[in-house]
Design an enzyme around this catalytic site. Structure first.
Site, short mmCIF file in Angstrom:
data_model
loop_
_atom_site.label_atom_id
_atom_site.label_comp_id
_atom_site.label_asym_id
_atom_site.label_seq_id
_atom_site.Cartn_x
_atom_site.Cartn_y
_atom_site.Cartn_z
N TYR A 240 -31.91 12.29 -80.44
CA TYR A 240 -31.97 11.23 -79.18
C TYR A 240 -32.07 9.85 -79.68
CZ TYR A 240 -37.10 10.60 -79.91
OH TYR A 240 -38.09 10.28 -80.53
N PHE B 281 -35.81 1.72 -77.94
CA PHE B 281 -37.33 1.62 -78.38
C PHE B 281 -37.68 2.75 -79.36
CE2 PHE B 281 -36.19 3.66 -74.27
CZ PHE B 281 -36.74 4.92 -74.45
N ASP B 282 -36.59 3.79 -79.52
CA ASP B 282 -36.95 4.98 -80.20
C ASP B 282 -35.70 5.57 -80.52
OD1 ASP B 282 -38.38 6.69 -81.99
OD2 ASP B 282 -39.08 7.83 -80.22
N ILE C 172 -41.62 13.79 -71.07
CA ILE C 172 -41.42 13.32 -69.81
C ILE C 172 -40.58 14.03 -68.81
CG2 ILE C 172 -41.75 10.80 -70.61
CD1 ILE C 172 -38.77 10.28 -70.79
N TYR D 142 -42.04 6.83 -67.72
CA TYR D 142 -43.74 6.59 -68.19
C TYR D 142 -44.11 5.86 -66.92
CZ TYR D 142 -42.33 7.97 -72.69
OH TYR D 142 -41.88 8.63 -73.73
N PHE E 55 -31.19 7.83 -72.28
CA PHE E 55 -31.37 8.76 -73.42
C PHE E 55 -29.94 9.20 -73.72
CE2 PHE E 55 -35.76 8.42 -72.26
CZ PHE E 55 -36.35 8.55 -73.49
#
Length: 339
Positions: free
Chosen positions: A257, A268-269, A288, A314, A331
């Site tokens: 991902y 962010f990731d 999530i 979140y 994502f």
């Protein structure tokens, strides 16, 4: 990690123990640390791994904030007021309606508040979707915004207190600095469960797998903050999978991902950047909600874009410095394996 082998491992009732955690999954970390007690997933396995984690670093940004790091699967979203809810505040709670609650969970015998939205934010869930305990799901039906109600939760919400779930293990198989009162996480075939160290000797450790509130009567006082249509997410296929093999609740998935903010595209990731696929259990709140819902629609080998609203991510709390409050997320995911 240190590995030990037990000749005759105890048989654990994983289904009954699944709710052995603080109500609505409030994180409990005793003595400034928490322990991870992993059980091999094979029913005939004899190997166990014990590890002590100092601090509470998340495995990845996909993980459901402190829920994954401490107490496991949340039973509903916390502190996540969606724009849809706020837009139509004033309605009556019914099945299919998203509702936001202020709440306090109270022990009937002492009046002690054991959990509340003052500490963790509102409880947000879709009524009738089994995202919360049945007593809550049915208890809020017909309430309007501003209504307050006390819902009896009974004495068996956390089990009756089974002596068979108090077990002994060789002391050497626990971390050296484990202490009486420490909360342990136990990874079973259907998610995370909790255990408490209740006795230590030089040679043996006694673990209680029962919930600390097992057998105690509790009630939940709720106030309806808002109601509205549940948030929706989109799943856009980039490249198709086999079209036949889909995840089921409890499956262990392996995925790549990359996560970005919908507002500005900031990343962010990314598991791809680390060259390390992400492995998790689907459908039990280990990630999530946008993942639990969206990935279920993907088939093996599929690559897709998940567009996730804040209330399925979140929420109002955000996550760390990179994911601000009320942030919609995107994502780019690929389903590599279904185990």
């Amino acid at each position: 990690l240190s590995r030990q082998v037990l000749a005759q491992p105890p048989i654990l009732d994983f289904d009954a123990m699944q709710l052995r955690r603080p109500l609505l999954c409030v994180a409990v970390v005793a003595c400034g640390t928490h322990c991870l007690l992993q059980l091999a997933l094979s029913p005939n396995a004899t190997e166990r791994t014990f590890a002590l984690a100092h601090g509470s670093g998340s495995a990845s940004a996909v993980a459901s904030s402190s829920f994954l790091r401490a107490a496991g699967a949340p039973l509903a979203r916390r502190g996540a007021r969606s724009s849809a809810v706020a837009a139509v505040a004033g309605g009556v709670v019914a099945e299919g309606i998203e509702v936001a609650l202020d709440f306090a969970v109270i022990r009937d015998d002492t009046g002690e508040v054991v959990d509340s939205s003052d500490d963790t934010g509102p409880l947000v869930f879709v009524c009738g979707e089994k995202e919360v305990f049945p007593a809550i799901d049915s208890g809020v039906v017909g309430m309007a915004v501003g209504d307050k109600k006390t819902i009896p939760m009974g004495t068996n919400l956390f089990g009756k207190g089974d002596k068979g779930k108090v077990m002994e293990f060789p002391r050497e198989e626990l971390p050296e600095d484990a202490e009486v009162g420490a909360e342990l996480e136990l990874e079973g075939p259907q998610g995370t469960m909790m255990a408490t160290v209740v006795k230590l000797t030089d040679t043996m450790a006694t673990l209680d797998m029962n919930h600390p509130l097992a057998g105690m009567a509790v009630s939940m006082t709720v106030t309806v903050l808002s109601t509205g249509a549940p948030a929706q997410m989109d799943v856009e296929t980039v490249s198709p999978g086999d079209g036949a093999t889909f995840p089921e609740t409890g499956d262990t998935l392996t995925m790549h991902y990359t996560g970005t903010l919908a507002a500005n595209g900031n990343q962010f990731d990314s598991s791809r950047d680390r060259d390390q696929p992400f492995e998790f259990t689907i459908g039990v709140g280990r990630v999530i909600k946008g993942w639990d819902v969206g990935v279920m629609k993907m088939s093996l080998g599929e690559r897709a874009i998940l567009k996730i609203p804040s209330s399925m991510g979140y929420g109002a709390r955000g996550a760390g410095e990179d994911i601000p409050p009320d942030a919609d997320l995107v994502f780019d995911v690929e389903l590599l394996k279904i185990n």
